[in-house]
Scaffold this motif. Structure first.
Motif, short mmCIF file in Angstrom:
data_model
loop_
_atom_site.label_atom_id
_atom_site.label_comp_id
_atom_site.label_asym_id
_atom_site.label_seq_id
_atom_site.Cartn_x
_atom_site.Cartn_y
_atom_site.Cartn_z
N ASP A 213 1.17 -1.24 -0.22
CA ASP A 213 -0.18 -0.21 0.17
C ASP A 213 0.44 1.60 -0.01
N CYS A 214 1.66 0.76 0.74
CA CYS A 214 2.77 1.87 1.19
C CYS A 214 3.44 2.55 -0.76
N MET A 215 3.97 1.31 -0.95
CA MET A 215 4.03 1.29 -2.48
C MET A 215 3.79 2.31 -4.17
N GLU A 216 2.69 2.26 -3.36
CA GLU A 216 1.71 2.79 -4.35
C GLU A 216 0.60 3.80 -4.54
N ILE A 217 1.28 4.37 -3.16
CA ILE A 217 1.20 6.00 -2.35
C ILE A 217 2.09 6.86 -2.85
N VAL A 218 3.91 6.22 -2.71
CA VAL A 218 4.68 6.21 -3.08
C VAL A 218 5.08 6.39 -5.05
N TYR A 219 4.19 5.86 -5.22
CA TYR A 219 4.80 5.91 -6.77
C TYR A 219 3.01 6.53 -7.54
N LYS A 220 2.38 7.08 -7.07
CA LYS A 220 1.17 7.73 -6.91
C LYS A 220 1.39 9.59 -7.03
N ASN A 221 1.83 8.96 -5.66
CA ASN A 221 2.25 11.02 -5.48
C ASN A 221 4.14 11.21 -5.59
N LYS A 222 4.83 11.90 -6.66
CA LYS A 222 5.60 12.69 -6.68
C LYS A 222 6.09 13.68 -5.26
N ASN A 223 5.27 14.29 -4.75
CA ASN A 223 5.65 15.11 -3.17
C ASN A 223 5.86 13.67 -1.77
N VAL A 224 5.96 12.26 -1.99
CA VAL A 224 5.99 11.69 -1.16
C VAL A 224 7.24 10.54 -1.00
N TYR A 225 7.74 10.43 -0.12
CA TYR A 225 8.50 9.52 0.31
C TYR A 225 8.26 8.65 1.42
N ALA A 226 9.10 7.47 1.55
CA ALA A 226 9.15 6.71 2.30
C ALA A 226 10.77 6.00 3.14
N ASP A 227 10.84 5.97 4.47
CA ASP A 227 11.82 5.28 5.26
C ASP A 227 11.80 4.17 5.69
N ILE A 228 12.79 3.36 5.51
CA ILE A 228 12.90 1.74 5.47
C ILE A 228 13.40 1.20 6.78
N SER A 229 12.83 2.38 7.83
CA SER A 229 12.77 2.74 9.53
C SER A 229 12.20 1.30 9.43
N GLY A 230 12.72 0.90 11.78
CA GLY A 230 11.86 0.38 12.40
C GLY A 230 11.26 -0.42 11.67
N ASP B 279 18.32 -6.86 15.50
CA ASP B 279 18.94 -7.11 14.99
C ASP B 279 17.93 -8.19 13.86
N PHE B 280 18.01 -8.09 12.35
CA PHE B 280 17.44 -8.56 11.65
C PHE B 280 17.96 -10.03 11.51
N SER B 281 16.31 -11.42 11.55
CA SER B 281 16.97 -12.45 11.77
C SER B 281 16.88 -13.13 9.92
N GLU B 282 17.58 -13.57 10.09
CA GLU B 282 18.40 -13.89 8.44
C GLU B 282 16.78 -14.40 8.03
N LYS B 283 15.64 -15.24 8.16
CA LYS B 283 14.28 -15.15 7.58
C LYS B 283 13.50 -13.51 7.18
N ILE C 214 16.15 1.16 18.60
CA ILE C 214 14.94 0.28 18.60
C ILE C 214 15.50 -0.99 17.98
N SER C 215 16.17 -0.30 16.24
CA SER C 215 17.04 -1.25 15.53
C SER C 215 18.39 -0.99 15.20
N ASN C 216 19.13 -2.22 14.99
CA ASN C 216 20.98 -2.08 15.69
C ASN C 216 21.08 -1.46 13.50
N MET C 217 21.32 -0.64 13.66
CA MET C 217 22.61 -0.21 12.61
C MET C 217 23.40 -0.91 11.70
N LYS C 218 24.41 -1.59 12.95
CA LYS C 218 25.13 -2.55 11.96
C LYS C 218 24.58 -3.88 11.61
N SER C 219 23.30 -4.27 12.03
CA SER C 219 21.96 -5.77 11.01
C SER C 219 21.18 -4.05 10.53
N TYR C 220 20.90 -3.40 9.96
CA TYR C 220 20.61 -2.44 9.00
C TYR C 220 21.38 -1.90 8.01
#
Length: 269
Positions: free
Chosen positions: A174-191, A196-200, A230-236
């Motif tokens: 849903d975020c993907m569509e809002i970003v694609y449709k509206n040129k004034n919208v960005y998204a961050d990948i935080s949180g 840490d990320f698990s492998e799966k 909240i999230s680990n920099m190295k893992s990100y």
């Protein structure tokens, strides 16, 4: 170069209060260990002994050229003094953006009560960020934080620069569509993870982000951010390395988009 567009210095372990100065030192130490050149510190929508105010953060980072401030705005509790103070900070260039917390507070982004903030952000050409998707606290109400609600604001305020935080996870498509449709919208990948990320899970999110880039095109709308602590920099950063995209696209995500959007003078770094 690396710009982390989404960090906090709130004390999330409330049984142990950490001073503001100590929290900033922990942040800059983590940045140094992970070769992060600049971070945006997002203040909270509420202020208490564990969550410093925008004013406290602005004063605390003076002299720290590798840090900027995004002011957390409360939908429920702001008053005239808050509006005046934030407008002065924007005019003086002391803050880089505004952050709203739908889901943590019960409001939809198109609420007319926020119009004054949107107009202020447009006047100073400053981005506004929205919490989106799952809430860290189980008391949050996620019906308010669905990324589809950002579409109303993007259409009604086409000159407003908007960031959907956390790519709307778990509603990434849903975020993907809002970003694609509206040129004034960005998204961050935080949180996207606690710690840490698990492998799966890393494999799952990698696929989601790559699909987003395939659908919405070159990622000149995507920002690197962690949600530290909240999230680990190295893992990100390890996760970023896993993305099967060109180095040029990684550069856009890692720092170029944020430097342009938030007017960060990278020559000083």
């Amino acid at each position: 170069m690396i710009i982390d567009a989404h960090t906090h210095i709130n004390n999330y372990h409330e049984e142990k209060v950490t001073s503001l100065e100590d929290s900033l030192n922990l942040l800059t130490d983590s940045m140094l260990k992970n070769n992060v050149d600049y971070s945006l510190v997002l203040s909270s929508y509420k202020v208490n002994k564990n969550r410093p105010s925008t004013k406290q953060v602005v004063e605390a980072i003076r002299g720290r050229d590798n840090l900027g401030v995004v002011s957390g705005i409360s939908y429920l509790n702001y008053n005239y003094k808050d509006v005046r103070e934030i407008s002065e900070y924007l005019e003086k260039g002391l803050i880089k953006g505004l952050k709203f917390y739908p889901g943590y507070e019960p409001f939809y982004p198109n609420d007319s009560r926020l119009k004054i903030w949107y107009e202020m952000a447009m006047e100073f050409d400053t981005p506004v960020m929205f919490h989106s998707g799952d809430t860290y606290a189980p008391t949050g109400k996620v019906k308010y934080s669905h990324p589809l609600h950002i579409d109303d604001v993007a259409v009604d305020y086409p000159d407003l620069k908007i960031v959907i935080c956390h790519v709307g996870n778990p509603w990434i498509k849903d975020c993907m569509e809002i970003v694609y449709k509206n040129k004034n919208v960005y998204a961050d990948i935080s949180g996207l993870v606690l710690g840490d990320f698990s492998e799966k899970f890393e494999r799952y999110i990698k696929n989601e982000i790559e699909e987003m880039i395939t659908y919405a095109g070159d990622p000149n709308y995507l920002l690197y951010g962690t949600d530290w602590p909240i999230s680990n920099m190295k893992s990100y950063l390890k996760f970023m390395d896993q993305l099967e995209i060109t180095d040029e696209k990684k550069e856009l995500i890692l720092w170029k988009n944020a430097a342009d959007l938030f007017k960060i003078d990278v020559n000083k770094l």
